[in-house]
Design a protein around this motif. Structure first.
Motif, PDB file in Angstrom:
ATOM      1  N   MET A 160      29.026  44.663  45.565  1.00 12.56           N
ATOM      2  CA  MET A 160      30.030  43.969  44.751  1.00 12.56           C
ATOM      3  C   MET A 160      30.428  42.671  45.449  1.00 12.56           C
ATOM      4  N   ALA A 189      35.208  51.555  43.459  1.00 14.17           N
ATOM      5  CA  ALA A 189      34.485  52.072  42.293  1.00 14.17           C
ATOM      6  C   ALA A 189      34.257  50.925  41.309  1.00 14.17           C
ATOM      7  N   GLY A 222      39.164  46.858  42.816  1.00 11.46           N
ATOM      8  CA  GLY A 222      39.201  45.927  43.946  1.00 11.46           C
ATOM      9  C   GLY A 222      40.619  45.667  44.411  1.00 11.46           C
ATOM     10  N   ARG A 247      35.231  38.707  38.597  1.00  6.36           N
ATOM     11  CA  ARG A 247      34.523  39.289  39.740  1.00  6.36           C
ATOM     12  C   ARG A 247      33.539  40.352  39.284  1.00  6.36           C
TER      13      ARG A 247
HETATM   14  N1  ASP Z   1      36.164  45.839  38.272  1.00  8.61           N
HETATM   15  C1  ASP Z   1      35.210  45.577  39.322  1.00  8.61           C
HETATM   16  C2  ASP Z   1      33.859  46.148  38.965  1.00  8.61           C
HETATM   17  O1  ASP Z   1      33.780  47.101  38.228  1.00  8.61           O
HETATM   18  C3  ASP Z   1      35.649  46.115  40.641  1.00  8.61           C
HETATM   19  C4  ASP Z   1      36.868  45.357  41.082  1.00  8.61           C
HETATM   20  O2  ASP Z   1      37.969  45.673  40.657  1.00  8.61           O
HETATM   21  O3  ASP Z   1      36.713  44.395  41.863  1.00  8.61           O
HETATM   22  O4  ASP Z   1      32.858  45.647  39.407  1.00  8.61           O
END
Ligand code: ASP
Length: 418
Positions: free
Chosen positions: A307, A349, A355, A391
């Motif tokens: 990520m 996750a 995040g 993101r």
């Molecule tokens: N929502 C993001 C994802 O599913 C994770 C995050 O909150 O950064 O990739």
């Protein structure tokens, strides 16, 4: 596998244009009509996300097992595994360093007064109490529970173990089980295909709701913080990843981005890499031309482990908090932030706001504790949704670039470069 018919359709029949139109309609409905529009169309978004989530666990499990089995045992699995992890680590670090430089240069938190923006409450997602725990918890004591609870890291671990063990079975058993997992995977992809046809309706519901509920929040001092993150994500998406695609993958980034457009729009609308995974797999295989062997190894793991956008966000977010509190972070503390941001992004996750919640792991690692930190994170929550959307797009894009680059290096023909 290419889908030759897809580009000869009139534009209004193409899914990504329909999704884009649904987004525009959602923005208009959410901002002009507000709550009545949410009541009218919000349920379509909820149903759409539930349908996507319905296929995630069986999809991840069958795709990793069949992916590992297809790679075979020994050296080719080792090589693909190494390439994949090398890609994950390099791109996540590149994203974190981009964020680190920007947040230090811009200093969005210096002298910021967050005032009433800090009243929002942070959603409850369990955070591991320390980083080693992320790795320990990857090993499920009960794989059925891990599957039932959708504990992705544990599911991935168990699937890898099953896949590797499968390659060590005698040929007849190996073939039988391998074909079974491949067939189950195809079955899940078939279901996915049906769900994706509903995407325009789902996206309409999702965007209407997020525009109507988060609106243009009290940006004020948080605006510079948000812009720092947007700039960092922009550099990663428009400079770093295209450079990698061109130099390491010898591919045209514009073509790749166009081929992945449905998955990127989906990531933006759902804020969830996991919910987007079925679409990411389909685009990577059918439009980019990545083999099922590589896609089903790189992408399901990438959706949870790789990520880049989240990693960048953790780094910028924590240094922003330290700046607001007037708490200087020396070189070694910043190095700790870099490393823990990487681990936090691995542990996060692929769901909305994950995040933001993982940020507490990183703040703790540099000694930023106490109620003030919670208040600032609450303020950050007020404008988290749009940042989360961006993101998530970055996270999904990086996974897809990884799958394409690795496919090229695995000598796969059929990568679509035109
Ligand atoms: N929502 C993001 C994802 O599913 C994770 C995050 O909150 O950064 O990739």
């Amino acid at each position: 596998m290419q889908n030759p018919g897809i580009d000869t359709q009139p534009f209004y029949l193409r899914l990504h244009w329909q999704i884009a139109a649904a987004m525009v309609a959602g923005i208009l409905l959410g901002s002009l009509v507000g709550d009545p529009a949410v009541t009218a169309v919000g349920w379509m978004g909820t149903i759409f996300v539930r349908l996507l989530r319905m296929v995630i666990v069986p999809l991840i499990f069958t795709s990793i097992v069949s992916g590992v089995a297809a790679v075979g045992s020994g050296s080719s699995l080792g090589r693909l595994g190494l390439r994949t992890f090398f890609y994950y680590i390099v791109t996540s670090f590149a994203a974190i360093l981009t964020g680190l430089v920007l947040v230090n240069l811009i200093g969005p938190g210096r002298g910021a007064d967050l005032g009433p923006a800090s009243m929002a409450t942070v959603p409850e997602i369990e955070t591991p109490s320390n980083l080693a725990e992320i790795f320990v918890r990857m090993i499920p004591t009960n794989p059925v529970r891990a599957l039932a609870e959708g504990d992705m890291l544990a599911v991935i671990f168990f699937a890898l173990v099953v896949g590797v063990a499968l390659t060590r079975l005698p040929t007849t058993r190996f073939d039988r089980l391998r074909f079974l997992f491949e067939d189950l995977f195809e079955l899940m992809m078939k279901i996915t295909g049906g769900i994706i046809r509903l995407a325009p309706l789902g996206v309409l519901g999702l965007i209407t709701r997020s525009v109507a509920t988060s609106g243009v929040q009290s940006f004020g001092p948080l605006g510079v913080y948000a812009l720092t993150i947007v700039a960092g994500l922009g550099i990663h998406v428009l400079v770093t990843l295209p450079l990698l695609l061109t130099t390491v993958g010898r591919m045209n980034p514009l073509v790749h981005y166009r081929n992945m457009s449905e998955a990127l729009l989906m990531a933006f609308s759902t804020s969830s890499s996991s919910a987007t995974l079925p679409v990411t797999l389909r685009c990577a295989e059918e439009r980019v031309g990545v083999s099922n062997r590589t896609a089903s190894f790189v992408l399901p793991m990438g959706a949870t482990v790789n990520m880049d956008g989240t990693a960048l966000y953790e780094c910028v977010g924590v240094i922003f908090i330290s700046q607001v509190l007037g708490f200087g972070l020396d070189f070694s503390a910043q190095l700790t932030v870099v490393i823990t941001a990487l681990l936090a992004s691995i542990g996060a996750a692929g769901i909305p706001s994950a995040g933001l919640v993982m940020i507490f792991v990183v703040t703790e690692s540099v000694g930023l504790k106490g109620p003030e930190v919670g208040l600032i994170v609450g303020a950050m929550l007020a404008i988290d949704r749009p940042l989360d959307m961006l993101r998530t797009v970055t996270n999904v894009l990086s996974d897809s670039c990884g799958a394409a680059i690795i496919a090229v290096h695995e000598g796969e023909a059929g990568i679509n470069e035109s």
